[in-house]
Design an enzyme around this catalytic site. Structure first.
Site, PDB file in Angstrom:
ATOM      1  N   HIS A  29       0.800  -1.120   0.005  1.00 32.23           N
ATOM      2  CA  HIS A  29       0.035  -0.133   0.225  1.00 32.23           C
ATOM      3  C   HIS A  29       0.883   1.408   0.200  1.00 32.23           C
ATOM      4  O   HIS A  29       0.612   2.232  -0.917  1.00 32.23           O
ATOM      5  CB  HIS A  29      -0.951  -0.187   1.250  1.00 32.23           C
ATOM      6  N   GLU A  30       1.854   1.242   0.827  1.00 38.90           N
ATOM      7  CA  GLU A  30       2.776   2.494   1.077  1.00 38.90           C
ATOM      8  C   GLU A  30       3.535   2.768  -0.267  1.00 38.90           C
ATOM      9  O   GLU A  30       3.650   3.803  -0.820  1.00 38.90           O
ATOM     10  CB  GLU A  30       3.646   2.619   2.196  1.00 38.90           C
TER      11      GLU A  30
ATOM     12  N   HIS B 288       1.509   4.722  -2.806  1.00 38.21           N
ATOM     13  CA  HIS B 288       1.818   6.040  -2.678  1.00 38.21           C
ATOM     14  C   HIS B 288       3.158   6.433  -3.405  1.00 38.21           C
ATOM     15  O   HIS B 288       3.126   7.525  -4.084  1.00 38.21           O
ATOM     16  CB  HIS B 288       1.725   6.556  -1.256  1.00 38.21           C
TER      17      HIS B 288
END
Ligand SMILES: [Zn+2]
Length: 292
Positions: free
Chosen positions: A196-197, A200
């Protein structure tokens, strides 16, 4: 008469923690760029076609920062780091991206390990990253440490940066040490937090960014009003003809449990490569001319 005794198992049901990601503020310039890509992709299928067949290997560095050499205080063992790398490669396989781990550093430093994440005071974070960060702007640095404040992770969106500026040094993802596969953070212990990170870091917003009328500027992720907790099948927070489709609860850029997340959309894959070419590839990776 025989008494029957029914043993009721005492189930200790711990209240599940909620996913909390610190990467919530999208810079205005990045949002504008995302809108420009969205408009371009609506006009032409070329970017999507190019992204669908593309592969990319990203130079990757892991940094383990503990208060001491216990797993509880941040010291992620090598076998779990390997599983984390495997998980990242498994999750991103659908996008054509591979992570090539070049080096792992290990540091015992209580101040670095436990520093609060504070975007208004990055003194400690900057000192840590200036010491540990490796590679150019196209290299991914992941810092595993006890983050505090119930954060599972926080990362930095891509932007135009000068080498050796503070923005350059602060680039990279910080991930709660206990979210790696086999870690101790219940429900978030399969390594999807790093996935997920890194989303980004590659430029993706949350699927619920700015609610039903905001969005992530990716056309094939349905509108979503709020972050998902757990894995609620059929969740649909933006209703009506204007908002087709149920919430993308299986998308890596939502907040669902690790076990619930397994997809990036085709539109997100296109966006990843557009942002890559715009911001990161020019620092040393491969750049295609079709980026806006
Ligand atoms: Zn996030």
């Amino acid at each position: 008469m025989r008494a029957s005794i029914i043993l009721m198992p005492l189930l200790a049901i711990a209240a599940a923690a909620q996913r909390k990601c610190g990467t919530t503020q999208v810079p205005g310039a990045l949002k504008e760029q995302a809108r420009a890509f969205q408009r371009a992709n609506a006009r032409s299928s070329f970017p999507a076609a190019m992204a669908a067949n593309r592969t990319l290997t990203i130079e990757t560095y892991f940094h383990v920062i503990g208060s001491d050499e216990t797993e509880e205080n941040g010291w992620v063992p090598d076998d779990k780091l390997q599983k984390q790398l495997d998980k990242m490669n498994q999750d991103y396989k659908q996008t054509g991206i591979k992570f090539d781990l070049k080096e792992t550093t290990r540091t015992v430093n209580k101040e670095w390990a436990t520093a609060a994440v504070d975007e208004n005071d990055t003194t400690v974070e900057l000192a840590m990253k200036k010491e540990l960060r490796k590679g150019g702007y196209s290299a991914l640095n992941v810092y595993f440490r006890p983050l505090g404040d119930s954060l599972l992770g926080i990362c930095v969106f891509p932007e135009d940066v000068e080498e050796d500026s503070d923005e350059f040094w602060l680039d990279g993802c910080q991930v709660l040490h206990s979210t790696v596969p086999g870690g101790s953070t219940e429900k978030y212990d399969q390594g999807a937090t790093a996935t997920h990170e890194i989303g980004h870091w590659l430029g993706l917003f949350h699927t619920f960014q700015d609610g039903c009328d905001g969005g992530d500027q990716v056309d094939d992720t349905p509108a979503q009003a709020d972050p998902t907790q757990g894995c609620p099948k059929g969740k649909d927070t933006c209703k009506g003809d204007k908002y087709p489709g149920e919430d993308p609860i299986h998308n890596f850029m939502d907040y669902s449990y690790d076990a619930c997340m397994d997809e990036f959309s085709a539109g997100q894959t296109t966006r990843i490569f557009q942002f890559w070419d715009k911001y990161r590839a020019k620092q040393g990776g491969s750049r295609l001319l079709w980026a806006l």
